[in-house]
Scaffold this motif. Sequence first.
Motif, PDB file in Angstrom:
ATOM      1  N   TYR A   1       1.095  -0.929   0.187  1.00 25.87           N
ATOM      2  CA  TYR A   1       0.121  -0.366   0.057  1.00 25.87           C
ATOM      3  C   TYR A   1       0.835   1.476  -0.028  1.00 25.87           C
ATOM      4  O   TYR A   1       0.534   2.298  -1.005  1.00 25.87           O
ATOM      5  CB  TYR A   1      -0.894  -0.507   1.324  1.00 25.87           C
TER       6      TYR A   1
ATOM      7  N   TRP B   1      -1.434   3.906   3.185  1.00 28.68           N
ATOM      8  CA  TRP B   1      -1.725   2.569   4.472  1.00 28.68           C
ATOM      9  C   TRP B   1      -2.154   3.529   5.480  1.00 28.68           C
ATOM     10  O   TRP B   1      -2.935   3.332   6.119  1.00 28.68           O
ATOM     11  CB  TRP B   1      -0.875   1.809   5.298  1.00 28.68           C
TER      12      TRP B   1
ATOM     13  N   LEU C   1      -5.844   4.560   5.548  1.00 34.47           N
ATOM     14  CA  LEU C   1      -6.642   3.518   5.129  1.00 34.47           C
ATOM     15  C   LEU C   1      -7.615   3.478   6.686  1.00 34.47           C
ATOM     16  O   LEU C   1      -6.988   3.834   7.266  1.00 34.47           O
ATOM     17  CB  LEU C   1      -6.690   1.699   5.143  1.00 34.47           C
TER      18      LEU C   1
ATOM     19  N   SER D   1      -9.691   2.183   9.890  1.00 34.87           N
ATOM     20  CA  SER D   1      -9.035   1.236  11.426  1.00 34.87           C
ATOM     21  C   SER D   1      -9.849  -0.320  11.184  1.00 34.87           C
ATOM     22  O   SER D   1      -9.080  -1.440  11.022  1.00 34.87           O
ATOM     23  CB  SER D   1      -9.531   1.710  12.593  1.00 34.87           C
ATOM     24  N   PHE D   2     -10.632   0.010  10.538  1.00 34.62           N
ATOM     25  CA  PHE D   2     -11.773  -1.314  10.609  1.00 34.62           C
ATOM     26  C   PHE D   2     -11.263  -1.891   9.011  1.00 34.62           C
ATOM     27  O   PHE D   2     -10.493  -2.967   8.926  1.00 34.62           O
ATOM     28  CB  PHE D   2     -13.167  -1.558   9.879  1.00 34.62           C
ATOM     29  N   SER D   3     -10.190  -1.349   8.114  1.00 33.80           N
ATOM     30  CA  SER D   3      -9.789  -2.283   7.007  1.00 33.80           C
ATOM     31  C   SER D   3      -8.470  -2.440   7.030  1.00 33.80           C
ATOM     32  O   SER D   3      -8.199  -3.478   7.121  1.00 33.80           O
ATOM     33  CB  SER D   3      -9.459  -1.337   6.174  1.00 33.80           C
ATOM     34  N   ARG D   4      -7.733  -1.589   8.024  1.00 37.51           N
ATOM     35  CA  ARG D   4      -6.666  -2.007   8.697  1.00 37.51           C
ATOM     36  C   ARG D   4      -6.569  -3.780   9.596  1.00 37.51           C
ATOM     37  O   ARG D   4      -6.008  -4.865   9.444  1.00 37.51           O
ATOM     38  CB  ARG D   4      -5.362  -1.147   9.083  1.00 37.51           C
TER      39      ARG D   4
ATOM     40  N   ALA E   1      -8.685  -5.574   9.143  1.00 35.51           N
ATOM     41  CA  ALA E   1      -8.964  -7.243   8.449  1.00 35.51           C
ATOM     42  C   ALA E   1      -8.463  -7.367   7.545  1.00 35.51           C
ATOM     43  O   ALA E   1      -8.373  -8.747   7.122  1.00 35.51           O
ATOM     44  CB  ALA E   1     -10.397  -6.447   7.447  1.00 35.51           C
ATOM     45  N   HIS E   2      -7.572  -6.807   6.931  1.00 35.38           N
ATOM     46  CA  HIS E   2      -6.338  -7.108   6.816  1.00 35.38           C
ATOM     47  C   HIS E   2      -5.181  -8.015   7.039  1.00 35.38           C
ATOM     48  O   HIS E   2      -4.902  -8.684   7.306  1.00 35.38           O
ATOM     49  CB  HIS E   2      -4.604  -5.745   6.404  1.00 35.38           C
TER      50      HIS E   2
ATOM     51  N   GLU F   1      -3.363  -4.360  14.682  1.00 39.98           N
ATOM     52  CA  GLU F   1      -3.832  -3.260  14.096  1.00 39.98           C
ATOM     53  C   GLU F   1      -3.277  -1.994  15.355  1.00 39.98           C
ATOM     54  O   GLU F   1      -3.202  -1.082  15.073  1.00 39.98           O
ATOM     55  CB  GLU F   1      -4.958  -3.029  13.852  1.00 39.98           C
TER      56      GLU F   1
END
Length: 115
Positions: free
Chosen positions: A20, A25, A28, A30-33, A35-36, A104
């Motif tokens: 990213y 990065w 993005l 917090s939820f996306s990080r 999920a990653h 995260e």
Amino acid sequence: GLMIFRGVQLGGWDIVKDFYGEEKWAQLGSFSRFAHGQMISLMGSVVSYPVDTIRRNLMSSCRNTSYSDILSLSSSNSTGLRGFLYAGFSARILTSVVNGALLESFDEWKRTKDA
């Protein structure tokens, strides 16, 4: 198994962050990080779980029993090799949620500490 899991987890986390880039990065959510992080932890679990299963079964088998290979260890199981290697994997799915949150939160803590 733990070295395999942590290698995939921490190596995958660094690869995704590098993919990213630092700026994107940080943009993005917090939820996306999270999920990653959870998906990376799940990948680590998928890769390392068969090794842990074989280790557990060898430790719990009789001391006088010798196995010529992994297939002979799973021959007593009626679910086949895949069922033998991944029996009880659903509990690992739940731990991937915790591992994703840890990845995260540590990343967020490091970002706020450096700012």
